[in-house]
Design a protein around this motif. Structure first.
Motif, PDB file in Angstrom:
ATOM      1  N   ILE A   1       0.842  -1.205   0.000  1.00 18.18           N
ATOM      2  CA  ILE A   1       0.000   0.000   0.000  1.00 18.18           C
ATOM      3  C   ILE A   1       0.872   1.249   0.000  1.00 18.18           C
ATOM      4  O   ILE A   1       0.649   2.187  -0.770  1.00 18.18           O
ATOM      5  CB  ILE A   1      -0.968  -0.012   1.192  1.00 18.18           C
ATOM      6  N   LEU A   2       1.891   1.271   0.872  1.00 18.93           N
ATOM      7  CA  LEU A   2       2.760   2.451   0.952  1.00 18.93           C
ATOM      8  C   LEU A   2       3.550   2.671  -0.332  1.00 18.93           C
ATOM      9  O   LEU A   2       3.775   3.812  -0.736  1.00 18.93           O
ATOM     10  CB  LEU A   2       3.713   2.328   2.136  1.00 18.93           C
ATOM     11  N   GLU A   3       3.962   1.589  -0.990  1.00 17.27           N
ATOM     12  CA  GLU A   3       4.742   1.723  -2.228  1.00 17.27           C
ATOM     13  C   GLU A   3       3.963   2.492  -3.298  1.00 17.27           C
ATOM     14  O   GLU A   3       4.550   3.187  -4.123  1.00 17.27           O
ATOM     15  CB  GLU A   3       5.143   0.342  -2.747  1.00 17.27           C
ATOM     16  N   ASN A   4       2.629   2.396  -3.282  1.00 15.40           N
ATOM     17  CA  ASN A   4       1.797   3.112  -4.260  1.00 15.40           C
ATOM     18  C   ASN A   4       1.767   4.617  -4.008  1.00 15.40           C
ATOM     19  O   ASN A   4       1.449   5.388  -4.907  1.00 15.40           O
ATOM     20  CB  ASN A   4       0.366   2.581  -4.244  1.00 15.40           C
ATOM     21  N   TYR A   5       2.069   5.057  -2.790  1.00 13.25           N
ATOM     22  CA  TYR A   5       2.004   6.472  -2.436  1.00 13.25           C
ATOM     23  C   TYR A   5       3.346   7.182  -2.492  1.00 13.25           C
ATOM     24  O   TYR A   5       3.394   8.407  -2.582  1.00 13.25           O
ATOM     25  CB  TYR A   5       1.418   6.639  -1.029  1.00 13.25           C
ATOM     26  N   LEU A   6       4.424   6.436  -2.400  1.00 15.70           N
ATOM     27  CA  LEU A   6       5.756   7.055  -2.316  1.00 15.70           C
ATOM     28  C   LEU A   6       6.369   7.256  -3.694  1.00 15.70           C
ATOM     29  O   LEU A   6       6.388   6.332  -4.506  1.00 15.70           O
ATOM     30  CB  LEU A   6       6.686   6.182  -1.475  1.00 15.70           C
TER      31      LEU A   6
ATOM     32  N   ILE B   1       5.295   9.177   6.704  1.00 12.83           N
ATOM     33  CA  ILE B   1       5.597   7.794   6.350  1.00 12.83           C
ATOM     34  C   ILE B   1       7.101   7.612   6.507  1.00 12.83           C
ATOM     35  O   ILE B   1       7.891   8.413   5.980  1.00 12.83           O
ATOM     36  CB  ILE B   1       5.199   7.477   4.886  1.00 12.83           C
ATOM     37  N   ALA B   2       7.504   6.574   7.232  1.00 13.96           N
ATOM     38  CA  ALA B   2       8.932   6.295   7.409  1.00 13.96           C
ATOM     39  C   ALA B   2       9.481   5.709   6.106  1.00 13.96           C
ATOM     40  O   ALA B   2       8.898   4.787   5.538  1.00 13.96           O
ATOM     41  CB  ALA B   2       9.143   5.312   8.561  1.00 13.96           C
ATOM     42  N   VAL B   3      10.597   6.287   5.620  1.00 15.66           N
ATOM     43  CA  VAL B   3      11.171   5.855   4.341  1.00 15.66           C
ATOM     44  C   VAL B   3      12.655   5.563   4.477  1.00 15.66           C
ATOM     45  O   VAL B   3      13.307   5.987   5.439  1.00 15.66           O
ATOM     46  CB  VAL B   3      10.964   6.931   3.245  1.00 15.66           C
ATOM     47  N   GLU B   4      13.166   4.839   3.492  1.00 18.29           N
ATOM     48  CA  GLU B   4      14.614   4.590   3.367  1.00 18.29           C
ATOM     49  C   GLU B   4      15.125   5.334   2.159  1.00 18.29           C
ATOM     50  O   GLU B   4      14.430   5.561   1.209  1.00 18.29           O
ATOM     51  CB  GLU B   4      14.882   3.110   3.187  1.00 18.29           C
TER      52      GLU B   4
END
Length: 77
Positions: free
Chosen positions: A24-29, A74-77
């Protein structure tokens, strides 16, 4: 240019973090960001903050303003 000091009160702060499926998060980042994973789940959150009596230092609090703000994270790398 001298930046004035600001004075005010944090009247309320609410911080809520929660787990989100990585797909889900991959679609927003946007690229190149990737969700940071903890035990296979992404971390997202919202921070709500209310400030009051915000004013340049030295002015009376009656001249201050108030503000209610929210930020999604959102926590990201």
């Amino acid at each position: 240019m001298k930046i004035p000091k600001i004075k005010g009160i944090i009247d309320r702060r609410i911080l809520i973090n929660y787990q989100v499926d990585k797909e889900i998060l991959e679609n927003y980042l946007p690229k190149p960001f990737r969700p940071k994973l903890i035990n296979g789940k992404g971390i997202a959150g919202i921070c709500l903050i209310r400030l009051k009596e915000i004013r340049p230092k030295g002015l009376p609090k009656q001249l201050g303003i108030s503000s209610e703000n929210g930020a999604h994270r959102i926590a990201v790398e």
